[in-house]
Structure formats: structure tokens, C-alpha cells
Write a protein that holds these residues in place. Sequence first.
Motif, PDB file in Angstrom:
ATOM      1  N   GLY A 129      53.826  79.679  29.706  1.00 58.15           N
ATOM      2  CA  GLY A 129      53.261  80.127  30.977  1.00 58.15           C
ATOM      3  C   GLY A 129      51.747  80.157  31.010  1.00 58.15           C
ATOM      4  O   GLY A 129      51.159  80.418  32.061  1.00 58.15           O
ATOM      5  N   TYR A 130      51.088  79.907  29.878  1.00 63.75           N
ATOM      6  CA  TYR A 130      49.626  79.870  29.834  1.00 63.75           C
ATOM      7  C   TYR A 130      49.148  78.426  29.879  1.00 63.75           C
ATOM      8  O   TYR A 130      49.650  77.570  29.149  1.00 63.75           O
ATOM      9  N   ASP A 131      48.158  78.161  30.722  1.00 61.34           N
ATOM     10  CA  ASP A 131      47.618  76.806  30.832  1.00 61.34           C
ATOM     11  C   ASP A 131      46.530  76.517  29.815  1.00 61.34           C
ATOM     12  O   ASP A 131      46.222  75.347  29.551  1.00 61.34           O
ATOM     13  N   ASN A 132      45.934  77.563  29.244  1.00 56.29           N
ATOM     14  CA  ASN A 132      44.827  77.381  28.303  1.00 56.29           C
ATOM     15  C   ASN A 132      45.017  78.346  27.141  1.00 56.29           C
ATOM     16  O   ASN A 132      44.917  79.563  27.313  1.00 56.29           O
ATOM     17  N   ALA A 133      45.320  77.792  25.981  1.00 62.43           N
ATOM     18  CA  ALA A 133      45.689  78.633  24.839  1.00 62.43           C
ATOM     19  C   ALA A 133      45.193  78.024  23.536  1.00 62.43           C
ATOM     20  O   ALA A 133      45.086  76.798  23.398  1.00 62.43           O
ATOM     21  N   LEU A 134      44.899  78.904  22.602  1.00 59.70           N
ATOM     22  CA  LEU A 134      44.665  78.537  21.209  1.00 59.70           C
ATOM     23  C   LEU A 134      45.799  79.128  20.397  1.00 59.70           C
ATOM     24  O   LEU A 134      46.102  80.319  20.528  1.00 59.70           O
ATOM     25  N   CYS A 135      46.445  78.302  19.601  1.00 54.34           N
ATOM     26  CA  CYS A 135      47.483  78.804  18.702  1.00 54.34           C
ATOM     27  C   CYS A 135      47.061  78.484  17.283  1.00 54.34           C
ATOM     28  O   CYS A 135      46.597  77.374  16.996  1.00 54.34           O
ATOM     29  N   MET A 136      47.214  79.477  16.389  1.00 57.84           N
ATOM     30  CA  MET A 136      46.745  79.334  15.021  1.00 57.84           C
ATOM     31  C   MET A 136      47.879  79.592  14.041  1.00 57.84           C
ATOM     32  O   MET A 136      48.776  80.385  14.314  1.00 57.84           O
ATOM     33  N   VAL A 137      47.799  78.932  12.905  1.00 60.02           N
ATOM     34  CA  VAL A 137      48.681  79.249  11.786  1.00 60.02           C
ATOM     35  C   VAL A 137      47.781  79.690  10.630  1.00 60.02           C
ATOM     36  O   VAL A 137      46.875  78.961  10.221  1.00 60.02           O
ATOM     37  N   VAL A 138      48.000  80.909  10.171  1.00 65.09           N
ATOM     38  CA  VAL A 138      47.189  81.475   9.092  1.00 65.09           C
ATOM     39  C   VAL A 138      48.127  81.716   7.920  1.00 65.09           C
ATOM     40  O   VAL A 138      48.938  82.639   7.936  1.00 65.09           O
ATOM     41  N   GLY A 143      45.098  76.622  10.307  1.00 69.77           N
ATOM     42  CA  GLY A 143      45.061  75.508  11.242  1.00 69.77           C
ATOM     43  C   GLY A 143      45.171  76.017  12.658  1.00 69.77           C
ATOM     44  O   GLY A 143      45.352  77.213  12.900  1.00 69.77           O
ATOM     45  N   GLY A 144      45.078  75.118  13.603  1.00 72.33           N
ATOM     46  CA  GLY A 144      45.183  75.531  14.993  1.00 72.33           C
ATOM     47  C   GLY A 144      45.367  74.351  15.913  1.00 72.33           C
ATOM     48  O   GLY A 144      45.306  73.188  15.496  1.00 72.33           O
ATOM     49  N   GLU A 184      39.001  79.174   6.949  1.00 75.31           N
ATOM     50  CA  GLU A 184      40.066  79.110   5.944  1.00 75.31           C
ATOM     51  C   GLU A 184      39.636  79.729   4.616  1.00 75.31           C
ATOM     52  O   GLU A 184      40.436  80.389   3.939  1.00 75.31           O
ATOM     53  N   ARG A 185      38.394  79.537   4.244  1.00 74.47           N
ATOM     54  CA  ARG A 185      37.893  80.067   2.973  1.00 74.47           C
ATOM     55  C   ARG A 185      37.844  81.590   2.983  1.00 74.47           C
ATOM     56  O   ARG A 185      37.825  82.231   1.931  1.00 74.47           O
ATOM     57  N   ILE A 186      37.881  82.180   4.165  1.00 73.33           N
ATOM     58  CA  ILE A 186      37.807  83.633   4.288  1.00 73.33           C
ATOM     59  C   ILE A 186      39.158  84.246   4.660  1.00 73.33           C
ATOM     60  O   ILE A 186      39.540  85.290   4.141  1.00 73.33           O
ATOM     61  N   ALA A 187      39.902  83.584   5.542  1.00 71.36           N
ATOM     62  CA  ALA A 187      41.063  84.224   6.168  1.00 71.36           C
ATOM     63  C   ALA A 187      42.417  83.732   5.698  1.00 71.36           C
ATOM     64  O   ALA A 187      43.434  84.314   6.085  1.00 71.36           O
ATOM     65  N   SER A 188      42.483  82.687   4.900  1.00 64.12           N
ATOM     66  CA  SER A 188      43.792  82.223   4.425  1.00 64.12           C
ATOM     67  C   SER A 188      44.381  83.224   3.440  1.00 64.12           C
ATOM     68  O   SER A 188      43.662  84.030   2.833  1.00 64.12           O
ATOM     69  N   GLY A 189      45.688  83.170   3.263  1.00 70.81           N
ATOM     70  CA  GLY A 189      46.368  84.091   2.360  1.00 70.81           C
ATOM     71  C   GLY A 189      45.797  84.100   0.949  1.00 70.81           C
ATOM     72  O   GLY A 189      45.464  85.173   0.419  1.00 70.81           O
ATOM     73  N   PRO A 190      45.663  82.938   0.302  1.00 74.69           N
ATOM     74  CA  PRO A 190      45.110  82.933  -1.059  1.00 74.69           C
ATOM     75  C   PRO A 190      43.707  83.512  -1.138  1.00 74.69           C
ATOM     76  O   PRO A 190      43.352  84.154  -2.136  1.00 74.69           O
ATOM     77  N   ASN A 191      42.902  83.310  -0.089  1.00 79.03           N
ATOM     78  CA  ASN A 191      41.536  83.835  -0.138  1.00 79.03           C
ATOM     79  C   ASN A 191      41.477  85.329   0.159  1.00 79.03           C
ATOM     80  O   ASN A 191      40.601  86.029  -0.355  1.00 79.03           O
ATOM     81  N   ALA A 252      45.113  83.763  22.567  1.00 78.84           N
ATOM     82  CA  ALA A 252      45.116  83.249  21.197  1.00 78.84           C
ATOM     83  C   ALA A 252      46.383  83.772  20.526  1.00 78.84           C
ATOM     84  O   ALA A 252      46.607  84.986  20.473  1.00 78.84           O
ATOM     85  N   VAL A 253      47.195  82.858  20.046  1.00 82.77           N
ATOM     86  CA  VAL A 253      48.471  83.190  19.399  1.00 82.77           C
ATOM     87  C   VAL A 253      48.317  82.917  17.909  1.00 82.77           C
ATOM     88  O   VAL A 253      47.865  81.836  17.517  1.00 82.77           O
ATOM     89  N   ILE A 254      48.694  83.883  17.081  1.00 79.14           N
ATOM     90  CA  ILE A 254      48.500  83.742  15.640  1.00 79.14           C
ATOM     91  C   ILE A 254      49.837  83.863  14.924  1.00 79.14           C
ATOM     92  O   ILE A 254      50.542  84.869  15.056  1.00 79.14           O
ATOM     93  N   GLY A 255      50.181  82.822  14.180  1.00 85.68           N
ATOM     94  CA  GLY A 255      51.389  82.809  13.376  1.00 85.68           C
ATOM     95  C   GLY A 255      51.062  82.491  11.936  1.00 85.68           C
ATOM     96  O   GLY A 255      49.902  82.466  11.527  1.00 85.68           O
ATOM     97  N   GLY A 256      52.093  82.228  11.148  1.00 86.79           N
ATOM     98  CA  GLY A 256      51.910  81.964   9.724  1.00 86.79           C
ATOM     99  C   GLY A 256      52.145  83.209   8.901  1.00 86.79           C
ATOM    100  O   GLY A 256      52.238  84.338   9.419  1.00 86.79           O
ATOM    101  N   GLY A 257      52.219  83.038   7.592  1.00 82.36           N
ATOM    102  CA  GLY A 257      52.567  84.134   6.703  1.00 82.36           C
ATOM    103  C   GLY A 257      51.630  85.313   6.772  1.00 82.36           C
ATOM    104  O   GLY A 257      52.052  86.475   6.681  1.00 82.36           O
ATOM    105  N   VAL A 258      50.330  85.066   6.943  1.00 87.25           N
ATOM    106  CA  VAL A 258      49.364  86.166   6.974  1.00 87.25           C
ATOM    107  C   VAL A 258      49.574  87.036   8.215  1.00 87.25           C
ATOM    108  O   VAL A 258      49.367  88.253   8.179  1.00 87.25           O
ATOM    109  N   ALA A 259      50.010  86.434   9.317  1.00 86.44           N
ATOM    110  CA  ALA A 259      50.243  87.197  10.541  1.00 86.44           C
ATOM    111  C   ALA A 259      51.361  88.225  10.367  1.00 86.44           C
ATOM    112  O   ALA A 259      51.434  89.208  11.120  1.00 86.44           O
TER     113      ALA A 259
END
Length: 318
Positions: A129-138, A143-144, A184-191, A252-259
Motif C-alpha cells: 500500500g506504500y508507493d515510496n518505501a525503503l526495505c532493508m535486510v540487516v 542490504g536494501g 554494514e561495517r557498523i550495523a551488521s550482526g557480526p559487527n 522504512a521496513v527492516i528485516g533480517g536476523g538483527v531486526a
Amino acid sequence: MQNHLVAALDIGGTKIAGALVDGAGRILVRAQRPTPAQEDGDTVMRAVGQVLGELTASPLWARAEAVGIGSAGPVDASLGTVSPVNIPGWRGYPLVERVRQLTGRLPVELIGDGVAITAAEHWQGAAQGYDNALCMVVSTGVGGGLVLGGKLHPGPTGNAGHIGHISVDLDGDPCPCGARGCVERIASGPNIARRALDGGWQPGADRDTSAAAVAAAARAGHPVALASFERAAQALAASIAATATLVEIEIAVIGGGVAKAGDVLFTPLRRALRDYATLSFVQNLTVTPAMTGTDAGLVGAAAAALGSGARVGAGASA
């Protein structure tokens, strides 16, 4: 479309997942292997082949019309190649052609993993339902992908929205991509885990040093664990605000293991966003967890193959 059936691959630094998916986005058959990410390219491809082997062995395979691939990036959909930062054995690797050879030369659609989660969330998840979105996988990486004007916007090579490799710390740590201070160097799971360990956090008796373990410590009030997640949230907030300022996204939608850390991530993220999203047209930006879960990559890759508003063009289908 519900009677259609496609194969989907979700390729990341931790796992290679595959599925047969129908036109309603239902996963009917699935397979998975660990990613031998530090091995040579052909070894990684053998793991992909094992996943595809399980799918082609299914009686449903005869109905498969196409293959969709969501891969860690960068990818080049125009050439059908991939060069994932976290799979060093693949540099300009001809993934589309190799997959076609293993699948009876079915048409193949290639998109980046961030674009895949975006396709999934716009089709069936939190961005509906959103016409303008950012979706991320953390997750292992960051990525996004973008939806602009109601349509997926993968860009010419399938990498538009690759938010993990924009710099939010100009003099920050070197990133494997070659830049400094990347999200990624700051917010990814391993980091997140690396920073917590460097700060003096110690794992429990199980010796679990994952980001999930750091999240558990943060929920228990461990100050170093909390600080590591707050730093990750700050990096994510800065990148989300920059994206919103540039292209006027609404969500902004955030998914992935860190979410999966939940409020440990989202509370400081929303707080930090107020510091960065300051202009009037971005102040009402919504930030929300993804809804499609661990299957988002598969669902999004299937969306690309089905052409459900997520087709990235004929270049990857040659």
C-alpha cells in the motif's frame, strides 16, 4: 497467477535457501545448505547445485516456469553475474548461466537480496500500500531496495537501494567493499558482536558470540551490549534519513536476523531518526519491522520470477 509455480533461490553469506513457490507466494517445497563462504567459487556453486538438486527432484518441478534469484551483492542483473562482498570466491561469477545449466535452461531473473526483501515486503508485507518505501535486510550484511512511484526500483544492474555500502562515518573502519565507515561495517550482526566483544562484553557459558547473544545481554541491561546496538541503530537511522531526504520515502521496513532483536534495535533507531530526519517532509517517516520473516528472500526472488511487479528486465534472462 495462483496456478503458476517458480523456483526461488536466496543466496547469502550464511545460507543458500531454495524453494518452489506458487503464484500466491506460498512455499511448497524448500531446501537449504550452509554457504561455504570462504571457499572457492566452484565450491559455493556446488552448494547451490545441491539445493537445486533437491528442488528438481520434487514431482512439482515439472510445473516450474522460471527461476528467481535473490543474491548478496553487488549483483549485475544486466550480465547475470554476482560479486558478493561476503563471498570472496565469487567475483563477476556467472551465476545466472550456471543456474540455467542446472535447471533445464529455464528463464532466470536475478536481483540483489535487498531488492528481493523489498519485492517481498511490497507484495505481501509491511510495505503493502506504500508507493515510496525503503526495505532493508540487516543480517550478516546490510542490504536494501527501493519502491518508488509504486514500483520496485532495482536500477540498471539490480543494486539500487544498496544502503549497506553508503558511508555514515567518513573516517570509520575500513569495509571489505573498499570504502570506510559503511553502514554494514557498523550495523551488521557480526559487527555488532565484534564491537561488543571489543568493548569488554563476555559471552555466557554457551560461548555464543552472535548478535542474538548480544541482543539478549542488551535486554538484560548490559551497558556494552546496549551501546553496541545503539551505535548500530544510529548508523541505520542516518542512512534511512539520508535516503528519505533524497527520494522522499514514506516508510522504512527492516528485516533480517538483527531486526529480531526487536525493541533493543528499534527503540534507539526511532530515537536516533529524530536527530537525522529533521526536514519537514521526512519527519513523519514510519520505521517498522518486516513482516515476511526469514522467507523474505525466497518470496522476493519468486516475485521477480513471477513478474509480480518485481521483474528486473530481460538482461538477467538471457
